[in-house]
Design an enzyme around this catalytic site. Structure first.
Site, PDB file in Angstrom:
ATOM      1  N   LYS A  40       0.841  -1.198   0.000  1.00  0.00           N
ATOM      2  CA  LYS A  40       0.000   0.000   0.000  1.00  0.00           C
ATOM      3  C   LYS A  40       0.874   1.244   0.000  1.00  0.00           C
ATOM      4  CE  LYS A  40      -3.921   2.047   2.540  1.00  0.00           C
ATOM      5  NZ  LYS A  40      -4.833   1.887   3.698  1.00  0.00           N
ATOM      6  N   SER A  55      -9.689   1.972   2.945  1.00  0.00           N
ATOM      7  CA  SER A  55      -8.838   2.750   2.063  1.00  0.00           C
ATOM      8  C   SER A  55      -7.840   1.920   1.272  1.00  0.00           C
ATOM      9  CB  SER A  55      -8.078   3.801   2.873  1.00  0.00           C
ATOM     10  OG  SER A  55      -7.220   3.175   3.837  1.00  0.00           O
ATOM     11  N   SER A  84      -9.989  -0.494   7.052  1.00  0.00           N
ATOM     12  CA  SER A  84      -9.421  -0.281   5.718  1.00  0.00           C
ATOM     13  C   SER A  84      -8.748  -1.493   5.099  1.00  0.00           C
ATOM     14  CB  SER A  84      -8.429   0.891   5.744  1.00  0.00           C
ATOM     15  OG  SER A  84      -9.112   2.103   5.907  1.00  0.00           O
TER      16      SER A  84
END
Length: 488
Positions: free
Chosen positions: A77, A152, A176
């Site tokens: 990420k 997210s 997330s």
């Protein structure tokens, strides 16, 4: 030939037997990324040159037969620092930022000869639940490209679900990892707070953030957690507790396990078909020998309000460092120092980030601190106490990961309150610092449904045990979207 259908153990056997090389596996992974990227948009940066260089070095010294992850590609990420590879947090503010150090989780992966293949798309500074607030692009759900992937960590989830990579890292502040895992039909774990070092993670809510793994199966998820979990002197919140092997209980039966099903998790706001899926899963656990009983978590209904006060307050403090002076974006229309600050932050941050900074600054301001931030902390304690009471009598908590399946692109991104409510089932886990996993549990309207299992602190191995037992008698994890080669 693509290798994305093979498990990590199968890939390891091929590498050890020299039927493929780390370079060949990396090249095939890069091909899988490129062939699917236009459809899903999982990546901000694909580090092709660095990945191939690392793979060549691994081939030169030879695959370690005792190291399961040797030569295995990993997506990361884009809020997790990677030395020499752009780390943008999906924000204009950091559009050109290359860290000079690796996050501890990334360093741990490198120590096991894993290959960082690229950086995945996300909501800006991890603030969002749909991966639509990214400065760079909107990621699309692997199963239906008109739907959101969740957020997210949307890019990390779709990269695994679409067959671009086998493993990825995300971060979870209020759901997330688990929410996009549910929306894309993969396995995502939010570890106990402190299990994985936050050093090198671009901070959002420091008392809530935790890095965790995505994988297609429970065992592979646990195998990746084995790599990234560690105590770390560079992170003051790092926990000294370390499970030797998170896969140790996988394969054991769950006879006698006591599982709680909170009535609040199946109440108002939960899609009826999601509720049916969870109740069917509860019966499956009972068939496996576990006891499932209804309980109450009475203060969980306050979780969303508490979370957005605490998380936004912590964000308003953490994001003060982005001012146009040291690194990252700097507005070029400023005439003095004050204008540098104001213009840089006004132009560099997206609307959702600015909204949360303003909310957090207000909550911490003189005259409102006691009414908002202090009160939120008190209610957070009540939420923690609710969990403690349940775990005094039960091993795990069972419930849906999300109240609905994936919603349409551009449907909630202009309604922040509706977007926030999508996290009501995952947020309490972060507030209490507990481990939680989302595993595939069915489909509604052709879209995956996630089942959430929550445990007391440092019981990831028990969570994996129960999750793997469910996975072994179902085939939801085997079903794949068309982009991966499935028939859905």
């Amino acid at each position: 030939m693509s290798f994305n259908h093979k498990t990590i153990e199968e890939l390891h056997d091929l590498l050890v037997a020299k039927e493929i090389s780390a370079t060949e596996l990396t090249q095939k992974t890069l091909e899988d990324i490129k062939s699917r990227e236009e459809a899903v948009g999982s990546f901000i940066t694909v580090s092709e040159e660095a990945a191939l260089k690392q793979a060549a070095a691994i081939d030169a010294k030879g695959i370690d037969a005792d190291n399961l992850m040797s030569g295995i590609p990993l997506a990361v990420k884009d809020n997790i620092s990677t030395k020499g590879i752009l780390t943008t947090a999906a924000s204009k503010m950091l559009y050109n930022y290359e860290p000079i150090f690796d996050a501890t989780s990334v360093a741990n992966a490198y120590a096991k000869d894993m290959i960082v293949i690229g950086k995945t798309n996300m909501d800006e500074f991890a603030m969002g639940g749909s991966t639509e607030t990214s400065y760079f692009k909107k990621t699309k759900n692997a199963w239906d490209h008109t739907k959101v992937p969740g957020g997210s960590s949307g890019g990390s989830a779709t990269a695994v679900a679409s067959g671009q990579v086998r493993l990825s890292l995300g971060s979870d502040t209020g759901g997330s990892i688990r929410q996009p895992a549910a929306f894309n039909g993969v396995v995502g774990l939010k570890p106990t707070y402190g299990t994985v070092s936050r050093y090198g993670l671009i901070a959002f809510g420091s008392s809530l953030d935790q890095i965790g793994p995505f994988a297609p199966t429970v065992k592979e998820n646990a195998q990746l957690l084995n790599v990234i979990a560690s105590s770390d002197v560079k992170d003051a919140t790092s926990a000294p507790v370390r499970i030797a092997d998170y896969t140790s209980k996988i394969g054991r039966d769950i006879k006698g396990m006591k599982i709680a099903l909170p009535k609040e998790y199946l109440g108002e706001g939960i899609d009826p078909e999601i509720k049916e899926t969870v109740l069917a899963a509860a019966k499956q656990f009972e068939a496996l020998g576990a006891t499932v009983e209804e309980v109450s978590l009475p203060h969980s209904k306050y979780g969303v309000a508490v979370y957005y006060i605490i998380a936004s307050s912590e964000a308003s403090s953490n994001l003060q460092r982005f001012d146009g002076i040291r690194y990252g974006f700097r507005a070029d229309d400023a005439k003095n120092l004050d204008e540098i600050y104001v213009n840089t932050r006004s132009q560099g941050f997206g609307d959702e980030v600015k909204r949360r900074i303003m909310l957090g600054t207000f909550s911490l301001s003189s005259g409102y601190y006691d009414a908002y931030f202090k009160k939120a902390g008190q209610v957070r304690t009540l939420i923690i106490e609710d969990f403690d009471k349940v775990f005094a009598d039960y091993d795990l908590i069972l419930g849906p990961t999300t109240p609905t399946v994936a919603f349409g692109l551009d449907t909630l991104n202009h309604d922040p309150v509706a977007m926030y409510l999508a996290d009501l089932l995952t947020i309490p886990v972060n507030l209490a610092g507990l481990p939680g996993i989302s595993i595939p549990a069915g489909f509604v309207d052709g879209l995956p449904v996630g089942l959430q299992l929550i445990g007391p602190k440092y019981t990831e191995e028990t969570i994996y045990q129960a999750a793997a037992a469910f996975e072994a008698v179902t085939d939801y994890h085997k079903q794949q979207p068309i982009i991966f080669g499935g028939d859905k």
